[in-house]
Design a protein around this motif. Structure first.
Motif, PDB file in Angstrom:
ATOM      1  N   MET A 149       0.829  -1.201   0.000  1.00 48.17           N
ATOM      2  CA  MET A 149       0.000   0.000   0.000  1.00 48.17           C
ATOM      3  C   MET A 149       0.862   1.249   0.000  1.00 48.17           C
ATOM      4  N   GLU A 150       1.897   1.270   0.822  1.00 50.55           N
ATOM      5  CA  GLU A 150       2.775   2.434   0.901  1.00 50.55           C
ATOM      6  C   GLU A 150       3.485   2.670  -0.428  1.00 50.55           C
ATOM      7  N   ALA A 151       3.932   1.599  -1.068  1.00 57.12           N
ATOM      8  CA  ALA A 151       4.644   1.743  -2.344  1.00 57.12           C
ATOM      9  C   ALA A 151       3.726   2.320  -3.416  1.00 57.12           C
ATOM     10  N   GLY A 192       0.041   8.526  -5.423  1.00 55.46           N
ATOM     11  CA  GLY A 192      -0.656   9.494  -4.586  1.00 55.46           C
ATOM     12  C   GLY A 192      -1.962   8.984  -4.031  1.00 55.46           C
ATOM     13  N   THR A 193      -2.305   7.744  -4.340  1.00 57.64           N
ATOM     14  CA  THR A 193      -3.521   7.113  -3.832  1.00 57.64           C
ATOM     15  C   THR A 193      -3.323   5.601  -3.882  1.00 57.64           C
ATOM     16  N   ALA A 194      -4.057   4.880  -3.041  1.00 57.72           N
ATOM     17  CA  ALA A 194      -3.902   3.420  -3.004  1.00 57.72           C
ATOM     18  C   ALA A 194      -5.161   2.789  -2.428  1.00 57.72           C
ATOM     19  N   GLY A 195      -6.315   3.048  -3.074  1.00 60.79           N
ATOM     20  CA  GLY A 195      -7.588   2.562  -2.551  1.00 60.79           C
ATOM     21  C   GLY A 195      -7.676   1.051  -2.389  1.00 60.79           C
ATOM     22  N   PRO A 196      -7.510   0.271  -3.464  1.00 60.14           N
ATOM     23  CA  PRO A 196      -7.602  -1.187  -3.333  1.00 60.14           C
ATOM     24  C   PRO A 196      -6.552  -1.765  -2.388  1.00 60.14           C
ATOM     25  N   GLU A 197      -5.365  -1.200  -2.417  1.00 64.30           N
ATOM     26  CA  GLU A 197      -4.288  -1.692  -1.540  1.00 64.30           C
ATOM     27  C   GLU A 197      -4.576  -1.359  -0.082  1.00 64.30           C
ATOM     28  N   ASP A 198      -5.180  -0.187   0.151  1.00 65.42           N
ATOM     29  CA  ASP A 198      -5.593   0.184   1.496  1.00 65.42           C
ATOM     30  C   ASP A 198      -6.625  -0.809   2.025  1.00 65.42           C
ATOM     31  N   LEU A 199      -7.588  -1.175   1.177  1.00 62.30           N
ATOM     32  CA  LEU A 199      -8.602  -2.146   1.579  1.00 62.30           C
ATOM     33  C   LEU A 199      -7.959  -3.483   1.934  1.00 62.30           C
ATOM     34  N   GLU A 200      -7.004  -3.932   1.125  1.00 60.96           N
ATOM     35  CA  GLU A 200      -6.352  -5.214   1.396  1.00 60.96           C
ATOM     36  C   GLU A 200      -5.626  -5.193   2.738  1.00 60.96           C
ATOM     37  N   PHE A 201      -4.996  -4.066   3.067  1.00 56.26           N
ATOM     38  CA  PHE A 201      -4.330  -3.950   4.364  1.00 56.26           C
ATOM     39  C   PHE A 201      -5.338  -4.087   5.502  1.00 56.26           C
ATOM     40  N   HIS A 202      -6.446  -3.378   5.399  1.00 50.93           N
ATOM     41  CA  HIS A 202      -7.440  -3.439   6.466  1.00 50.93           C
ATOM     42  C   HIS A 202      -8.101  -4.816   6.545  1.00 50.93           C
ATOM     43  N   ALA A 247     -10.217  10.119   1.629  1.00 51.72           N
ATOM     44  CA  ALA A 247      -9.546   9.743   2.885  1.00 51.72           C
ATOM     45  C   ALA A 247      -8.041   9.536   2.720  1.00 51.72           C
ATOM     46  N   GLY A 248      -7.473  10.110   1.666  1.00 52.79           N
ATOM     47  CA  GLY A 248      -6.036   9.949   1.445  1.00 52.79           C
ATOM     48  C   GLY A 248      -5.180  10.531   2.560  1.00 52.79           C
ATOM     49  N   ARG A 249      -5.713  11.507   3.276  1.00 50.52           N
ATOM     50  CA  ARG A 249      -4.944  12.134   4.366  1.00 50.52           C
ATOM     51  C   ARG A 249      -4.747  11.194   5.551  1.00 50.52           C
ATOM     52  N   SER A 250      -5.455  10.076   5.543  1.00 49.22           N
ATOM     53  CA  SER A 250      -5.285   9.113   6.638  1.00 49.22           C
ATOM     54  C   SER A 250      -4.057   8.220   6.442  1.00 49.22           C
ATOM     55  N   PHE A 251      -3.383   8.366   5.294  1.00 48.23           N
ATOM     56  CA  PHE A 251      -2.272   7.485   4.949  1.00 48.23           C
ATOM     57  C   PHE A 251      -1.223   7.338   6.061  1.00 48.23           C
ATOM     58  N   PRO A 252      -0.732   8.422   6.671  1.00 51.61           N
ATOM     59  CA  PRO A 252       0.333   8.263   7.677  1.00 51.61           C
ATOM     60  C   PRO A 252      -0.073   7.432   8.894  1.00 51.61           C
ATOM     61  N   PHE A 253      -1.357   7.376   9.199  1.00 55.40           N
ATOM     62  CA  PHE A 253      -1.786   6.660  10.397  1.00 55.40           C
ATOM     63  C   PHE A 253      -1.752   5.142  10.233  1.00 55.40           C
ATOM     64  N   HIS A 254      -1.649   4.662   8.981  1.00 59.03           N
ATOM     65  CA  HIS A 254      -1.699   3.217   8.770  1.00 59.03           C
ATOM     66  C   HIS A 254      -0.444   2.518   9.302  1.00 59.03           C
ATOM     67  N   ARG A 255       0.709   3.121   9.109  1.00 58.45           N
ATOM     68  CA  ARG A 255       1.935   2.547   9.664  1.00 58.45           C
ATOM     69  C   ARG A 255       1.874   2.513  11.186  1.00 58.45           C
ATOM     70  N   THR A 259      -6.915   3.786  14.818  1.00 61.37           N
ATOM     71  CA  THR A 259      -8.111   3.470  14.035  1.00 61.37           C
ATOM     72  C   THR A 259      -9.069   4.654  14.034  1.00 61.37           C
ATOM     73  N   LEU A 260      -9.255   5.269  15.191  1.00 54.47           N
ATOM     74  CA  LEU A 260     -10.138   6.433  15.287  1.00 54.47           C
ATOM     75  C   LEU A 260      -9.589   7.607  14.482  1.00 54.47           C
ATOM     76  N   GLU A 261      -8.263   7.762  14.432  1.00 58.13           N
ATOM     77  CA  GLU A 261      -7.676   8.847  13.636  1.00 58.13           C
ATOM     78  C   GLU A 261      -7.972   8.650  12.146  1.00 58.13           C
ATOM     79  N   ILE A 262      -7.869   7.411  11.679  1.00 57.59           N
ATOM     80  CA  ILE A 262      -8.166   7.128  10.279  1.00 57.59           C
ATOM     81  C   ILE A 262      -9.627   7.432   9.967  1.00 57.59           C
ATOM     82  N   LEU A 263     -10.525   6.994  10.836  1.00 59.23           N
ATOM     83  CA  LEU A 263     -11.950   7.196  10.585  1.00 59.23           C
ATOM     84  C   LEU A 263     -12.361   8.653  10.756  1.00 59.23           C
ATOM     85  N   SER A 264     -11.624   9.403  11.531  1.00 59.17           N
ATOM     86  CA  SER A 264     -11.897  10.833  11.647  1.00 59.17           C
ATOM     87  C   SER A 264     -11.672  11.529  10.310  1.00 59.17           C
TER      88      SER A 264
END
Length: 241
Positions: free
Chosen positions: A139-141, A147-157, A194-202, A220-225
């Motif tokens: 997802m990070e790569a 500049g976006t990673a929707g499907p990869e973000d879903l796979e991580f979650h 929700a791209g601004r939530s990227f840093p919170f995933h690590r 988790t709450l930071e991402i959903l915020s």
């Protein structure tokens, strides 16, 4: 593969039309034993079998597409993408249509995702943590490249939901997330939703990997915020009510 016969598609009652169509179509898929890759009856066959109009059929098919259950192949038809059974849980058709519905669904997501993250921090095996790490790094790569990673973000979650040890988390939350992302990508061309939530995933991964339930909850709450802020912002920009 030819379409299955539609003699088992049952006409529906007029009340709660969309949900009734969804239930009847689900029953048909289960009874016919359709598997991923099989083609559903044509739009006209569904209209004739269910005794409803084209717009009602298309609403339900779009909803199933948003949930990742079917895929529409232009010029070919609608195909089953994910297995269905009598125990499949699917979400009401109204959740991905209006601001209030999205925010209400987000409240449910918040409760479920926080609990899933906490349970993952408590229960994740070394193999599950390694799967999360692999999904996160991918997802990070992609995010750094595009500049976006929707499907990869879903796979991580999804890897987090699986590590929670309860299959309902994965099924319910995958449907909710796909509905959200489809809603913001297709009508409004918001692939950066929700791209601004990227840093919170690590940070979320590190918390789960270390077994820190309180930090897992916090991140988790930071991402959903961020998700909530984007919903409100898009509603203001588009007069979505």
């Amino acid at each position: 593969m030819p379409s299955p016969s539609n003699n088992k598609i049952r006409p529906i009652k007029t009340e709660d039309r969309s949900d009734a169509i969804l239930q009847s179509l689900t029953d048909f898929i289960v009874e016919e034993g359709l598997q991923p890759g099989d083609r559903l009856p044509t739009e006209r066959e569904l209209m004739n079998g269910l005794k409803v109009g084209r717009s009602s059929i298309r609403e339900v098919i779009r909803h199933l597409q948003a949930l990742g259950i079917v895929e529409i192949r232009r010029g070919s038809g609608t195909y089953l993408k994910r297995p269905l059974s009598e125990k499949t849980v699917y979400l009401p058709l109204s959740i991905a249509t209006k601001r209030d519905g999205l925010l209400q669904t987000l409240e449910v997501r918040r409760a479920l995702e926080v609990e899933a993250s906490i349970l993952a921090a408590q229960r994740a095996t070394p193999d599950e943590i390694e799967e999360m790490r692999t999904k996160l790094e991918h997802m990070e790569a992609v995010h750094h490249l595009n500049g976006t990673a929707g499907p990869e973000d879903l796979e991580f979650h999804l890897s987090i939901y699986r590590a929670a040890g309860n299959p309902l988390f994965e099924q319910l939350l995958q449907q909710m997330r796909e509905s959200f992302e489809s809603f913001f990508e297709m009508p409004f061309d918001r692939k950066d939703f929700a791209g601004r939530s990227f840093p919170f995933h690590r940070q979320l991964f590190d918390a789960i990997a270390s077994g820190d339930t309180e930090k897992a909850r916090k991140h988790t709450l930071e991402i959903l915020s961020v998700v909530e802020e984007d919903i409100v912002q898009m509603a203001q920009e588009t007069d979505l009510v």
